[in-house]
Scaffold this motif. Structure first.
Motif, PDB file in Angstrom:
ATOM      1  N   LYS A  21       0.816  -1.216   0.000  1.00  0.00           N
ATOM      2  CA  LYS A  21       0.000   0.000   0.000  1.00  0.00           C
ATOM      3  C   LYS A  21       0.847   1.263   0.000  1.00  0.00           C
ATOM      4  CE  LYS A  21      -3.723  -2.277   2.475  1.00  0.00           C
ATOM      5  NZ  LYS A  21      -4.460  -2.382   3.719  1.00  0.00           N
ATOM      6  N   LYS A  22       2.025   1.214   0.626  1.00  0.00           N
ATOM      7  CA  LYS A  22       2.888   2.387   0.715  1.00  0.00           C
ATOM      8  C   LYS A  22       3.738   2.583  -0.542  1.00  0.00           C
ATOM      9  CE  LYS A  22       3.332   1.862   5.705  1.00  0.00           C
ATOM     10  NZ  LYS A  22       4.257   1.630   6.804  1.00  0.00           N
ATOM     11  N   GLY A  23       3.630   1.667  -1.496  1.00  0.00           N
ATOM     12  CA  GLY A  23       4.422   1.786  -2.716  1.00  0.00           C
ATOM     13  C   GLY A  23       5.773   1.115  -2.608  1.00  0.00           C
ATOM     14  N   GLN A  24       6.039   0.415  -1.504  1.00  0.00           N
ATOM     15  CA  GLN A  24       7.310  -0.269  -1.363  1.00  0.00           C
ATOM     16  C   GLN A  24       7.258  -1.597  -2.108  1.00  0.00           C
ATOM     17  OE1 GLN A  24       7.578  -0.521   2.874  1.00  0.00           O
ATOM     18  NE2 GLN A  24       8.782   1.357   3.042  1.00  0.00           N
ATOM     19  N   VAL A  25       8.399  -2.002  -2.610  1.00  0.00           N
ATOM     20  CA  VAL A  25       8.498  -3.223  -3.406  1.00  0.00           C
ATOM     21  C   VAL A  25       8.832  -4.382  -2.494  1.00  0.00           C
ATOM     22  CG1 VAL A  25       9.749  -4.356  -5.260  1.00  0.00           C
ATOM     23  CG2 VAL A  25       9.248  -1.914  -5.414  1.00  0.00           C
ATOM     24  N   TYR A  26       8.115  -5.506  -2.664  1.00  0.00           N
ATOM     25  CA  TYR A  26       8.467  -6.732  -1.954  1.00  0.00           C
ATOM     26  C   TYR A  26       9.724  -7.298  -2.597  1.00  0.00           C
ATOM     27  CZ  TYR A  26       3.808  -6.877   0.088  1.00  0.00           C
ATOM     28  OH  TYR A  26       2.676  -6.593   0.778  1.00  0.00           O
ATOM     29  N   ALA A  27      10.709  -7.615  -1.798  1.00  0.00           N
ATOM     30  CA  ALA A  27      11.945  -8.174  -2.333  1.00  0.00           C
ATOM     31  C   ALA A  27      12.129  -9.568  -1.759  1.00  0.00           C
ATOM     32  CB  ALA A  27      13.129  -7.300  -1.954  1.00  0.00           C
ATOM     33  N   SER A  28      12.354 -10.531  -2.639  1.00  0.00           N
ATOM     34  CA  SER A  28      12.507 -11.901  -2.164  1.00  0.00           C
ATOM     35  C   SER A  28      13.942 -12.191  -1.766  1.00  0.00           C
ATOM     36  CB  SER A  28      12.070 -12.884  -3.256  1.00  0.00           C
ATOM     37  OG  SER A  28      12.854 -12.688  -4.404  1.00  0.00           O
ATOM     38  N   THR A  29      14.890 -11.310  -2.126  1.00  0.00           N
ATOM     39  CA  THR A  29      16.289 -11.560  -1.802  1.00  0.00           C
ATOM     40  C   THR A  29      16.755 -10.755  -0.592  1.00  0.00           C
ATOM     41  OG1 THR A  29      16.958  -9.828  -3.346  1.00  0.00           O
ATOM     42  CG2 THR A  29      16.867 -12.089  -4.191  1.00  0.00           C
ATOM     43  N   VAL A  30      15.848 -10.099   0.088  1.00  0.00           N
ATOM     44  CA  VAL A  30      16.205  -9.272   1.236  1.00  0.00           C
ATOM     45  C   VAL A  30      16.409 -10.163   2.452  1.00  0.00           C
ATOM     46  CG1 VAL A  30      15.420  -7.403   2.735  1.00  0.00           C
ATOM     47  CG2 VAL A  30      14.894  -7.356   0.305  1.00  0.00           C
ATOM     48  N   THR A  31      17.472  -9.939   3.206  1.00  0.00           N
ATOM     49  CA  THR A  31      17.736 -10.736   4.403  1.00  0.00           C
ATOM     50  C   THR A  31      16.892 -10.224   5.563  1.00  0.00           C
ATOM     51  OG1 THR A  31      19.564  -9.323   5.058  1.00  0.00           O
ATOM     52  CG2 THR A  31      20.088 -11.197   3.653  1.00  0.00           C
ATOM     53  N   THR A  32      16.893 -10.949   6.667  1.00  0.00           N
ATOM     54  CA  THR A  32      16.059 -10.572   7.806  1.00  0.00           C
ATOM     55  C   THR A  32      16.515  -9.266   8.439  1.00  0.00           C
ATOM     56  OG1 THR A  32      17.430 -11.986   9.192  1.00  0.00           O
ATOM     57  CG2 THR A  32      15.380 -12.927   8.340  1.00  0.00           C
ATOM     58  N   ASN A  33      17.796  -8.971   8.459  1.00  0.00           N
ATOM     59  CA  ASN A  33      18.277  -7.707   9.025  1.00  0.00           C
ATOM     60  C   ASN A  33      17.825  -6.530   8.172  1.00  0.00           C
ATOM     61  OD1 ASN A  33      19.552  -9.084  11.056  1.00  0.00           O
ATOM     62  ND2 ASN A  33      21.535  -9.119  10.032  1.00  0.00           N
ATOM     63  N   GLU A  34      17.862  -6.703   6.872  1.00  0.00           N
ATOM     64  CA  GLU A  34      17.436  -5.630   5.988  1.00  0.00           C
ATOM     65  C   GLU A  34      15.922  -5.452   6.026  1.00  0.00           C
ATOM     66  OE1 GLU A  34      20.961  -6.060   2.646  1.00  0.00           O
ATOM     67  OE2 GLU A  34      19.073  -7.133   2.401  1.00  0.00           O
ATOM     68  N   GLU A  35      15.189  -6.519   6.338  1.00  0.00           N
ATOM     69  CA  GLU A  35      13.741  -6.418   6.423  1.00  0.00           C
ATOM     70  C   GLU A  35      13.329  -5.424   7.500  1.00  0.00           C
ATOM     71  OE1 GLU A  35      12.104 -10.213   7.218  1.00  0.00           O
ATOM     72  OE2 GLU A  35      12.374 -10.961   5.185  1.00  0.00           O
ATOM     73  N   ASP A  36      13.984  -5.500   8.644  1.00  0.00           N
ATOM     74  CA  ASP A  36      13.644  -4.604   9.750  1.00  0.00           C
ATOM     75  C   ASP A  36      13.929  -3.157   9.387  1.00  0.00           C
ATOM     76  OD1 ASP A  36      14.880  -7.027  12.154  1.00  0.00           O
ATOM     77  OD2 ASP A  36      12.915  -6.838  11.196  1.00  0.00           O
ATOM     78  N   GLU A  37      15.038  -2.928   8.695  1.00  0.00           N
ATOM     79  CA  GLU A  37      15.403  -1.558   8.329  1.00  0.00           C
ATOM     80  C   GLU A  37      14.457  -0.985   7.279  1.00  0.00           C
ATOM     81  OE1 GLU A  37      19.454  -1.652   7.050  1.00  0.00           O
ATOM     82  OE2 GLU A  37      20.175  -2.503   8.932  1.00  0.00           O
ATOM     83  N   LEU A  38      14.125  -1.809   6.275  1.00  0.00           N
ATOM     84  CA  LEU A  38      13.311  -1.304   5.174  1.00  0.00           C
ATOM     85  C   LEU A  38      11.820  -1.429   5.421  1.00  0.00           C
ATOM     86  CD1 LEU A  38      15.311  -2.848   2.194  1.00  0.00           C
ATOM     87  CD2 LEU A  38      15.374  -0.491   2.989  1.00  0.00           C
ATOM     88  N   GLY A  39      11.430  -2.297   6.343  1.00  0.00           N
ATOM     89  CA  GLY A  39      10.002  -2.545   6.546  1.00  0.00           C
ATOM     90  C   GLY A  39       9.424  -3.415   5.441  1.00  0.00           C
ATOM     91  N   VAL A  40      10.275  -4.178   4.767  1.00  0.00           N
ATOM     92  CA  VAL A  40       9.851  -5.041   3.665  1.00  0.00           C
ATOM     93  C   VAL A  40       9.908  -6.475   4.157  1.00  0.00           C
ATOM     94  CG1 VAL A  40      10.395  -5.808   1.332  1.00  0.00           C
ATOM     95  CG2 VAL A  40      10.760  -3.435   1.970  1.00  0.00           C
TER      96      VAL A  40
END
Length: 155
Positions: free
Chosen positions: A129-148
Motif C-alpha cells: 500500500k505504501k508503494g514499497q516493493v516486496y523483495a525476495s532476496t532481502v535478508t532478515t536484518n534488511e527487512e527490519d530496516e526497510l520494513g519489507v
C-alpha cells in the motif's frame, strides 16, 4: 423317476443346446477387445510365442490408461466450460498429471499447445500500500530496516 430330469449334462430328452459364445473381454470384465489385441500381438511379431493371458493383461492396461486420460481430459474441458474434449484438453490433462507426464514425456500431441507458464523473473515485483516493493532476496536484518517482508504470505 418317470418324466423327471435325470442326472448328467443333458437337459430334458438328453439334448444339449449350444451355448452362446462368450468373448474373452466379457470374461475378463473389460470393454476393450482382447481378441483384437491378441491378433495385433501375433501379427506384430513381438515374440515367437504369446501366452493366453498376455493379451488380456495388455488390454486391461490399455483400457485403464484410456479411462484415466479421458477422465482428466473431461475435467479439463469442464474447467474451460466446454462439453467436447479437444486435443488441448488432452494436453492439459497429461501435462498436469505427474505420472502421465512421465509416460508421455517424449510425445507431441498435435494441436495441443503448451502449458501456460510465465517465468518468475519476468513478473513485475509486487508493491504494498505504501508503494514499497516486496523483495525476495532481502535478508532478515534488511527487512527490519526497510520494513519489507520477504514472505508475502504474511499479509
Amino acid at each position: 423317476m418317470a418324466g423327471g430330469a435325470k442326472g448328467g449334462k443333458g437337459g430334458i430328452g438328453g439334448s444339449n443346446p449350444k451355448k452362446a459364445p462368450v468373448s474373452r473381454s466379457t470374461k475378463a470384465g473389460i470393454t476393450f477387445p482382447v481378441g483384437r489385441i491378441q491378433r495385433y500381438l501375433r501379427k506384430g511379431r513381438y515374440a515367437d510365442r504369446i501366452g493366453a493371458g498376455a493379451a488380456v493383461y495388455l488390454t486391461a492396461v490399455l483400457e485403464y490408461l484410456v479411462s484415466e486420460i479421458v477422465e482428466l481430459s473431461g475435467n479439463a474441458a469442464q474447467d474451460n466450460k466446454k462439453k467436447r474434449i479437444i486435443p488441448r484438453h488432452i494436453q492439459l490433462a497429461v501435462r498436469n498429471d505427474e505420472e502421465l507426464n512421465r509416460l508421455f514425456k517424449d510425445v507431441t500431441i498435435a494441436s495441443g499447445g503448451v502449458l501456460p507458464n510465465i517465468h518468475s523473473s519476468l513478473i513485475p515485483p509486487k508493491k504494498n500500500k505504501k508503494g514499497q516493493v516486496y523483495a525476495s532476496t532481502v535478508t532478515t536484518n534488511e527487512e527490519d530496516e526497510l520494513g519489507v517482508y520477504a514472505d508475502a504470505n504474511q499479509y
